[in-house]
Design a protein around this motif. Structure first.
Motif, PDB file in Angstrom:
ATOM      1  N   THR A 259       0.831  -1.199   0.000  1.00 42.04           N
ATOM      2  CA  THR A 259       0.000   0.000   0.000  1.00 42.04           C
ATOM      3  C   THR A 259       0.870   1.255   0.000  1.00 42.04           C
ATOM      4  O   THR A 259       1.933   1.286   0.602  1.00 42.04           O
ATOM      5  N   ARG A 260       0.407   2.278  -0.661  1.00 48.63           N
ATOM      6  CA  ARG A 260       1.165   3.534  -0.703  1.00 48.63           C
ATOM      7  C   ARG A 260       1.545   4.008   0.703  1.00 48.63           C
ATOM      8  O   ARG A 260       0.681   4.218   1.554  1.00 48.63           O
ATOM      9  N   TYR A 261       2.845   4.143   0.931  1.00 44.95           N
ATOM     10  CA  TYR A 261       3.447   4.742   2.117  1.00 44.95           C
ATOM     11  C   TYR A 261       3.320   3.887   3.387  1.00 44.95           C
ATOM     12  O   TYR A 261       3.519   4.372   4.495  1.00 44.95           O
ATOM     13  N   THR A 262       2.976   2.598   3.226  1.00 45.33           N
ATOM     14  CA  THR A 262       2.914   1.753   4.416  1.00 45.33           C
ATOM     15  C   THR A 262       4.305   1.532   4.987  1.00 45.33           C
ATOM     16  O   THR A 262       5.293   1.484   4.248  1.00 45.33           O
ATOM     17  N   ALA A 263       4.372   1.377   6.306  1.00 41.81           N
ATOM     18  CA  ALA A 263       5.641   1.082   6.968  1.00 41.81           C
ATOM     19  C   ALA A 263       5.734  -0.393   7.342  1.00 41.81           C
ATOM     20  O   ALA A 263       6.659  -0.799   8.032  1.00 41.81           O
ATOM     21  N   HIS A 264       4.776  -1.204   6.877  1.00 39.46           N
ATOM     22  CA  HIS A 264       4.680  -2.585   7.341  1.00 39.46           C
ATOM     23  C   HIS A 264       4.873  -3.610   6.230  1.00 39.46           C
ATOM     24  O   HIS A 264       4.366  -4.732   6.334  1.00 39.46           O
ATOM     25  N   ASN A 265       5.574  -3.248   5.173  1.00 40.66           N
ATOM     26  CA  ASN A 265       5.893  -4.212   4.123  1.00 40.66           C
ATOM     27  C   ASN A 265       7.308  -3.929   3.632  1.00 40.66           C
ATOM     28  O   ASN A 265       7.547  -2.934   2.935  1.00 40.66           O
TER      29      ASN A 265
ATOM     30  N   LEU B  62      10.149   5.504  -0.898  1.00 40.05           N
ATOM     31  CA  LEU B  62       9.079   6.503  -0.887  1.00 40.05           C
ATOM     32  C   LEU B  62       9.343   7.585  -1.925  1.00 40.05           C
ATOM     33  O   LEU B  62      10.495   7.912  -2.222  1.00 40.05           O
ATOM     34  N   PRO B  63       8.281   8.181  -2.494  1.00 44.10           N
ATOM     35  CA  PRO B  63       8.490   9.331  -3.383  1.00 44.10           C
ATOM     36  C   PRO B  63       9.198  10.463  -2.635  1.00 44.10           C
ATOM     37  O   PRO B  63       9.084  10.579  -1.405  1.00 44.10           O
ATOM     38  N   ALA B  64       9.930  11.273  -3.356  1.00 42.24           N
ATOM     39  CA  ALA B  64      10.686  12.375  -2.748  1.00 42.24           C
ATOM     40  C   ALA B  64       9.769  13.267  -1.919  1.00 42.24           C
ATOM     41  O   ALA B  64       8.683  13.650  -2.358  1.00 42.24           O
ATOM     42  N   GLY B  65      10.200  13.566  -0.702  1.00 39.39           N
ATOM     43  CA  GLY B  65       9.453  14.459   0.170  1.00 39.39           C
ATOM     44  C   GLY B  65       8.303  13.806   0.925  1.00 39.39           C
ATOM     45  O   GLY B  65       7.611  14.480   1.685  1.00 39.39           O
TER      46      GLY B  65
END
Length: 343
Positions: free
Chosen positions: A27-33, A39-42
């Motif tokens: 998933t976009r921006y998940t910290a659990h995979n 991540l995209p810049a910024g």
């Protein structure tokens, strides 16, 4: 101490009020995979992906895609969507899996599980017994290097909310277009409200069965394929009241789902034991002030005497009492681990 005890305690117990989120595909921006690309810049990790979509937030919540697809699929193949354990499943509800070819403006449904999402029948439980769904990607979906795969959910019990996670995928196919139902959106600004089910699992079904058809192409166009889109209805947002959830899941025997429309396949049972709650927050820095010695171990949780809440040990200091959600009680799951759940 350089950090307030209340702030650190809130971080340690964030998972107590969590809901559900998709972790595979990434998933976009998940910290659990750990398989996710950079991540995209910024951009930063989102530790609140289990929360419902904000009433006025855009679809997908995060609109900047990853630079590279998180998965590459071939039309007609079997795909699996997996969900993070330890969330609140709110008695089930309706979920859909959809694709977008125009950057997230329009979504066409490729699979849905109505009425009893995350369970194999009617329930008032908060603890999901189904944490993955496997189904075939339609053979007619067109090719694209920038498709968006979306999971959406309208919960059966609790506040009227709309959940959505998105993943950036690539699809290989010989097809030029695909026609299917438009993704149903509810409990969101400009769209109808689906009421709490109250044991009537047909609640809101008409919005899914009568959804208009749309045709999508790999070039990004999306045109009506029959029927008329639903007319948006006025909706007054309700205050969000955290629903009780569980981070410890008992052993379950998973049976084939009895959903009338479609049955999830390859249902994966919840692990029979989860060693400790998974805190969906950034790591808590250790304070730099002088050490204290109150006899408690950092991270240990303890119910209050009356069971109305709990405390957390933060670097040797007990936090003030943290109240459980209304109508729930604190229960000890294991030494040093507690849970707020229905009595």
């Amino acid at each position: 101490m350089l950090f307030k005890i209340s702030t650190i305690a809130a971080a340690l117990v964030a998972s107590v009020s969590a809901h559900m989120s998709m972790v595979e595909p990434c998933t976009r921006y998940t910290a659990h995979n750990p398989k996710c690309p950079a991540l995209p810049a910024g951009k930063a990790f989102d530790y609140n992906l289990k929360d419902p979509l904000g009433y006025t937030e855009p679809l997908c919540k995060h609109t900047t895609p990853y630079a590279t697809p998180v998965a590459t699929w071939t039309a007609g193949q079997s795909i699996t969507a997996r969900f993070e354990a330890g969330g609140a499943a709110h008695g089930g509800g309706h979920i859909q899996f959809s694709l977008s070819y125009d950057g997230g403006k329009t979504f066409v449904v490729i699979h849905e599980v109505l009425k009893h999402a995350f369970f194999d029948g009617p329930t008032d439980s908060n603890m999901a017994t189904v944490l993955s769904y496997t189904f075939d990607l339609p053979k007619e979906v067109p090719a694209s290097d920038k498709a968006i795969f979306a999971w959406t959910w309208v919960n059966a019990i609790g506040n009227r909310e709309f959940y959505m996670n998105c993943a950036d995928v690539a699809i290989k196919s010989y097809s030029n277009s695909f026609t299917g139902k438009r993704m149903t959106i509810a409990n969101h600004e400009g769209y109808p409200t689906i009421d709490e089910f109250k044991n009537n699992y047909d609640t809101g079904i008409e919005h899914y069965k009568n959804a208009p058809l749309i045709t999508v192409t790999g070039s990004g166009s999306a045109t009506p394929g029959g029927g008329n889109p639903p007319s948006p209805l006025p909706h007054v947002p309700q205050p969000h009241v955290p629903q009780p959830s569980s981070v410890s899941v008992p052993p379950v025997v998973v049976k084939p789902t009895t959903v009338e429309q479609e049955k999830p396949t390859n249902v994966v049972p919840v692990p029979t034991y989860i060693p400790s709650p998974v805190v969906s927050t950034p790591p808590v820095p250790k304070p730099t002030g002088p050490p204290t010695n109150s006899g408690c171990t950092h991270g240990v949780q303890e119910c209050t005497a009356d069971g109305s809440g709990f405390k957390v040990c933060v670097w040797g200091v007990w936090s003030s009492a943290i109240n459980c959600a209304p109508k729930t009680k604190c229960k000890a799951l294991a030494p040093g681990t507690v849970n707020c759940d229905w009595p």
